[in-house]
Scaffold this motif. Structure first.
Motif, PDB file in Angstrom:
ATOM      1  N   ILE A  67      -6.785   8.057   8.355  1.00 58.04           N
ATOM      2  CA  ILE A  67      -5.847   9.058   8.954  1.00 58.04           C
ATOM      3  C   ILE A  67      -5.630  10.364   8.014  1.00 58.04           C
ATOM      4  O   ILE A  67      -5.674  11.459   8.461  1.00 58.04           O
ATOM      5  CB  ILE A  67      -4.529   8.467   9.325  1.00 58.04           C
TER       6      ILE A  67
ATOM      7  N   GLN B 125      -6.248  15.798   6.341  1.00 62.31           N
ATOM      8  CA  GLN B 125      -6.190  16.690   5.187  1.00 62.31           C
ATOM      9  C   GLN B 125      -7.671  17.280   4.959  1.00 62.31           C
ATOM     10  O   GLN B 125      -7.741  17.969   3.917  1.00 62.31           O
ATOM     11  CB  GLN B 125      -5.947  15.832   3.979  1.00 62.31           C
TER      12      GLN B 125
ATOM     13  N   ILE C 229       0.763  -1.367  -0.013  1.00 55.77           N
ATOM     14  CA  ILE C 229      -0.069  -0.107  -0.129  1.00 55.77           C
ATOM     15  C   ILE C 229       0.722   1.275   0.251  1.00 55.77           C
ATOM     16  O   ILE C 229       0.286   2.266  -0.448  1.00 55.77           O
ATOM     17  CB  ILE C 229      -1.024  -0.012   1.179  1.00 55.77           C
ATOM     18  N   PHE C 230       2.206   1.063   0.380  1.00 54.90           N
ATOM     19  CA  PHE C 230       2.969   2.404   0.463  1.00 54.90           C
ATOM     20  C   PHE C 230       4.067   2.331  -0.774  1.00 54.90           C
ATOM     21  O   PHE C 230       4.751   1.301  -0.854  1.00 54.90           O
ATOM     22  CB  PHE C 230       3.562   2.456   1.826  1.00 54.90           C
TER      23      PHE C 230
ATOM     24  N   GLY D 268      -4.902  -0.337   4.186  1.00 59.58           N
ATOM     25  CA  GLY D 268      -5.185   0.875   3.077  1.00 59.58           C
ATOM     26  C   GLY D 268      -6.195   1.720   3.494  1.00 59.58           C
ATOM     27  O   GLY D 268      -6.017   3.016   3.590  1.00 59.58           O
ATOM     28  N   ASN D 269      -7.251   1.254   4.101  1.00 60.14           N
ATOM     29  CA  ASN D 269      -8.080   2.307   4.611  1.00 60.14           C
ATOM     30  C   ASN D 269      -7.898   2.835   5.885  1.00 60.14           C
ATOM     31  O   ASN D 269      -8.190   3.979   6.235  1.00 60.14           O
ATOM     32  CB  ASN D 269      -9.513   1.127   5.155  1.00 60.14           C
TER      33      ASN D 269
ATOM     34  N   ARG E  14     -14.513   6.949   1.797  1.00 59.17           N
ATOM     35  CA  ARG E  14     -13.955   5.836   1.054  1.00 59.17           C
ATOM     36  C   ARG E  14     -13.106   4.704   2.009  1.00 59.17           C
ATOM     37  O   ARG E  14     -12.967   3.626   1.679  1.00 59.17           O
ATOM     38  CB  ARG E  14     -12.970   6.123  -0.137  1.00 59.17           C
TER      39      ARG E  14
ATOM     40  N   ILE F  46       1.854   7.571   8.682  1.00 61.39           N
ATOM     41  CA  ILE F  46       1.177   8.242   7.951  1.00 61.39           C
ATOM     42  C   ILE F  46       1.143   9.898   8.557  1.00 61.39           C
ATOM     43  O   ILE F  46       1.408  11.047   8.197  1.00 61.39           O
ATOM     44  CB  ILE F  46      -0.238   8.096   7.474  1.00 61.39           C
TER      45      ILE F  46
ATOM     46  N   VAL G 209       0.100   6.279  -1.306  1.00 57.93           N
ATOM     47  CA  VAL G 209      -0.829   5.367  -0.570  1.00 57.93           C
ATOM     48  C   VAL G 209      -1.681   4.607  -1.722  1.00 57.93           C
ATOM     49  O   VAL G 209      -2.419   5.578  -2.206  1.00 57.93           O
ATOM     50  CB  VAL G 209      -1.518   5.936   0.504  1.00 57.93           C
ATOM     51  N   ILE G 210      -1.707   3.320  -1.677  1.00 59.15           N
ATOM     52  CA  ILE G 210      -2.517   2.687  -2.724  1.00 59.15           C
ATOM     53  C   ILE G 210      -3.734   2.053  -1.511  1.00 59.15           C
ATOM     54  O   ILE G 210      -3.498   1.328  -1.019  1.00 59.15           O
ATOM     55  CB  ILE G 210      -2.124   1.508  -3.046  1.00 59.15           C
ATOM     56  N   ARG G 211      -4.716   3.060  -1.266  1.00 65.06           N
ATOM     57  CA  ARG G 211      -5.880   2.528  -0.693  1.00 65.06           C
ATOM     58  C   ARG G 211      -6.601   1.334  -0.960  1.00 65.06           C
ATOM     59  O   ARG G 211      -6.854   0.464  -0.314  1.00 65.06           O
ATOM     60  CB  ARG G 211      -6.836   3.682  -0.299  1.00 65.06           C
TER      61      ARG G 211
ATOM     62  N   ASP H 262      -7.600   3.242  -5.957  1.00 68.93           N
ATOM     63  CA  ASP H 262      -7.763   4.476  -5.379  1.00 68.93           C
ATOM     64  C   ASP H 262      -6.490   4.948  -4.645  1.00 68.93           C
ATOM     65  O   ASP H 262      -5.684   4.131  -3.541  1.00 68.93           O
ATOM     66  CB  ASP H 262      -8.908   4.403  -4.206  1.00 68.93           C
TER      67      ASP H 262
ATOM     68  N   ALA I 273      -4.663   3.960   6.410  1.00 67.76           N
ATOM     69  CA  ALA I 273      -3.825   5.086   6.007  1.00 67.76           C
ATOM     70  C   ALA I 273      -4.981   6.076   5.473  1.00 67.76           C
ATOM     71  O   ALA I 273      -4.705   7.255   5.242  1.00 67.76           O
ATOM     72  CB  ALA I 273      -2.919   4.534   4.923  1.00 67.76           C
ATOM     73  N   GLY I 274      -5.898   5.876   4.785  1.00 63.58           N
ATOM     74  CA  GLY I 274      -6.909   6.378   4.003  1.00 63.58           C
ATOM     75  C   GLY I 274      -7.577   7.454   5.092  1.00 63.58           C
ATOM     76  O   GLY I 274      -7.806   8.649   4.757  1.00 63.58           O
TER      77      GLY I 274
ATOM     78  N   PHE J  26      -3.619   8.248  -3.171  1.00 63.30           N
ATOM     79  CA  PHE J  26      -3.503   9.414  -2.869  1.00 63.30           C
ATOM     80  C   PHE J  26      -2.253   9.730  -2.430  1.00 63.30           C
ATOM     81  O   PHE J  26      -1.414   8.713  -1.897  1.00 63.30           O
ATOM     82  CB  PHE J  26      -4.598   9.883  -1.823  1.00 63.30           C
ATOM     83  N   ARG J  27      -1.758  10.879  -2.508  1.00 65.76           N
ATOM     84  CA  ARG J  27      -0.335  11.297  -2.164  1.00 65.76           C
ATOM     85  C   ARG J  27      -0.219  12.043  -0.623  1.00 65.76           C
ATOM     86  O   ARG J  27      -1.506  12.747  -0.216  1.00 65.76           O
ATOM     87  CB  ARG J  27       0.251  12.348  -3.016  1.00 65.76           C
ATOM     88  N   ILE J  28       0.705  11.686   0.168  1.00 65.65           N
ATOM     89  CA  ILE J  28       0.753  12.350   1.248  1.00 65.65           C
ATOM     90  C   ILE J  28       2.212  13.467   1.337  1.00 65.65           C
ATOM     91  O   ILE J  28       3.068  13.114   0.603  1.00 65.65           O
ATOM     92  CB  ILE J  28       0.702  11.686   2.671  1.00 65.65           C
ATOM     93  N   THR J  29       1.971  14.457   2.138  1.00 63.92           N
ATOM     94  CA  THR J  29       3.250  15.256   1.936  1.00 63.92           C
ATOM     95  C   THR J  29       4.318  14.587   3.156  1.00 63.92           C
ATOM     96  O   THR J  29       3.769  13.898   4.374  1.00 63.92           O
ATOM     97  CB  THR J  29       2.936  16.681   2.802  1.00 63.92           C
TER      98      THR J  29
ATOM     99  N   ILE K  83      -4.340  -6.167   4.414  1.00 61.27           N
ATOM    100  CA  ILE K  83      -3.637  -5.200   3.258  1.00 61.27           C
ATOM    101  C   ILE K  83      -4.852  -4.277   3.101  1.00 61.27           C
ATOM    102  O   ILE K  83      -4.541  -3.027   3.193  1.00 61.27           O
ATOM    103  CB  ILE K  83      -3.306  -5.728   1.992  1.00 61.27           C
TER     104      ILE K  83
ATOM    105  N   LEU L 195     -12.306  11.089   0.981  1.00 63.72           N
ATOM    106  CA  LEU L 195     -11.199   9.845   1.231  1.00 63.72           C
ATOM    107  C   LEU L 195     -11.854   9.300   2.739  1.00 63.72           C
ATOM    108  O   LEU L 195     -11.784   8.301   2.797  1.00 63.72           O
ATOM    109  CB  LEU L 195      -9.995  10.659   1.320  1.00 63.72           C
TER     110      LEU L 195
END
Lengths: 312, 312
Positions: free
Chosen positions: B211, B216, A21-22, B205-206, B224, A211, A153-155, A161, B208-209, A163-166, B201, B221
């Motif tokens: 958080i 953000q 996922i990362f 992913g969820n 989802r 994260i 992150v591949i959710r 799905d 991470a999503g 998304f990028r994180i800083t 896995i 997100l």
């Protein structure tokens, strides 16, 4: 535009706790693709450098050209012709996203040459098809960050799905590639299909911590969260001296150290370039004590993904 | 100070994908503890309201007074005496962190009465002992957020490592407590000890999503990521009409809906109070169609944890 030369970065997938996922991109190494338009339709691989003759020259079997053909097919462009040169700047089967960097460089370059018909996000499913050719499954944790840059992150895969994180500006990655080879399919094969609920909970806690640590620039939380209780304990047995090298990295101030992708490369994250370089030397030294040569790559997190090097 | 009255909030543990690692506090309901100093040493439970006589009046068996006794013991205060009144404002075994709210109100009130010898973070291990008394294990996913406020992540239990993340200001929680009872021990007992790597896995992913979505302020997100493939599918069978109630919530605009803690209460997160109230009514209606009475609580995420209501 009749010529383009583009770079795509190597990537670190999994990132300790984030199996599948990362992934994040690094500034170096990376692969380079050159595309020369020609009048005759069809894609030809004119040359591949740096692969010691191991990659297929058949455009229907090489990940770089397969993804380009898929894109042309999707865009219903049937009269396009080109010659492709691929410059491999990292070893195959290294765990640094070698096949992903090639495929991303290829599809990015072609998309630029065609005037950007698709966004980077739209290119992702095509790049993933390159992974299917190279590794047997269409994973996104290398092609994703190589294509989008940054920490991805591949959710979810179904539907896809990402998304990028800083990440903190002063975060540096050390990649150490020992001169041994691990087959990605083997590395996946030895994993168990079941994990204990206890370990899953522990891993989830670390995923949340990594994260939040990255987004809040909390280096200490990043460090505490770079723990993998599911995959690393199994895959580490494929890497000689893994524990000694990891300990050497931590002793020199690395925030954490684990396997890059499926290995055998190991990666660390550190606060500041100086620490990251010191960490790399200590890791290389440990491998050397076991008579294993290794290469070190120290770089910041790549934020931009692939880039155009030249056009004509 | 000879008297204190303090409130501690109910909490939603697990929060869909974060089994045993996520929890957040709500503005209501919450429990209230009153402490009256007395000259004679020792803690006496003078009264408990709202529990229908079900909680132990023995100070050595009631979670509220047990955690107070542990704190006094830790501080080596042996001459302290008080009478305690506990006001239960939520049902027992509801999945809303009922025992945690009581224990936190008690230990927070005592710590205030004693002039704040410990920080809130330092109080956490004591409050967790209350959970051991009430539920059989010293979990932190209810006492943590009740004590610290906000959205809490328990990264690790050994060593205990918790951190708070920011959440959007306009995020509202709807709690619906149906008039049925689930024993927390039963709810834990039916879980499997192993999970598939694939589900682990997906859950990661969820996690991470969720958080990243909360930090953000990405409501889409968040929505989802409010997916639990590990625990909800098993525990949902303990809650009549679970799927119908969940679907009703989503249909009215909830970002997501799952089981609060071990159930049977269900919670949703919504953008804005108006949506959260509409969602609650739809959920209550679905329970009513199955002839199950329910109570609704709509509130913002509580950011402050326990608070002093009165002193003298």
């Amino acid at each position: 535009m009749n010529y383009i030369k583009a770079f795509a970065p190597a990537t670190v997938a999994n990132v300790a706790c984030g199996f599948d996922i990362f992934g994040f991109a690094v500034d170096e190494p990376g692969d380079v693709v050159e595309i020369y338009r020609r009048d005759e339709p069809g894609i030809v691989i004119a040359d591949i450098t740096g692969d010691e003759g191991r990659l297929p020259r058949d455009p229907l079997r090489n990940a770089v050209t397969v993804v380009m053909l898929r894109l042309l097919d999707h865009l219903k462009i049937f009269d396009f012709g080109c010659e492709v040169i691929l410059h491999k700047n990292m070893p195959l089967g290294s765990g640094m996203g070698s096949s992903a960097a090639s495929a991303v460089a290829g599809i990015f370059a072609l998309n630029e040459l065609l005037g950007q018909p698709l966004t980077r996000q739209q290119l992702l499913p095509f790049a993933m098809e390159g992974e299917r050719i190279a590794c047997g499954s269409a994973h996104a944790d290398n092609v994703g960050p190589s294509l989008m840059g940054g920490f991805l992150v591949i959710r979810s895969y179904q539907p896809l799905d990402v998304f990028r994180i800083t990440v903190p500006e002063n975060l540096y990655c050390t990649l150490v590639n020992p001169d041994i080879e691990v087959n990605t399919k083997d590395a996946r094969f030895i994993l168990r299909n079941e994990v204990s609920l206890k370990n899953a909970i522990s891993q989830m806690g670390n995923v949340a911590g990594l994260i939040a640590g990255l987004m809040q620039e909390d280096y200490d939380l990043i460090s505490r969260s770079m723990v993998d209780v599911i995959v690393e304990p199994i895959r580490a047995i494929l890497i000689p001296e893994f524990n000694e090298v990891k300990q050497a990295a931590i002793a020199q101030g690395a925030l954490g150290c684990s396997i890059s992708g499926a290995g055998p490369s190991m990666f660390t994250l550190s606060k500041g370039r100086e620490t990251a370089e010191r960490v790399g030397k200590a890791m290389q030294q440990k491998f050397a004590e076991a008579e294993i040569d290794s290469k070190i790559y120290v770089s910041a997190i790549n934020r931009d993904g692939p880039r155009v090097l030249a056009t004509a």
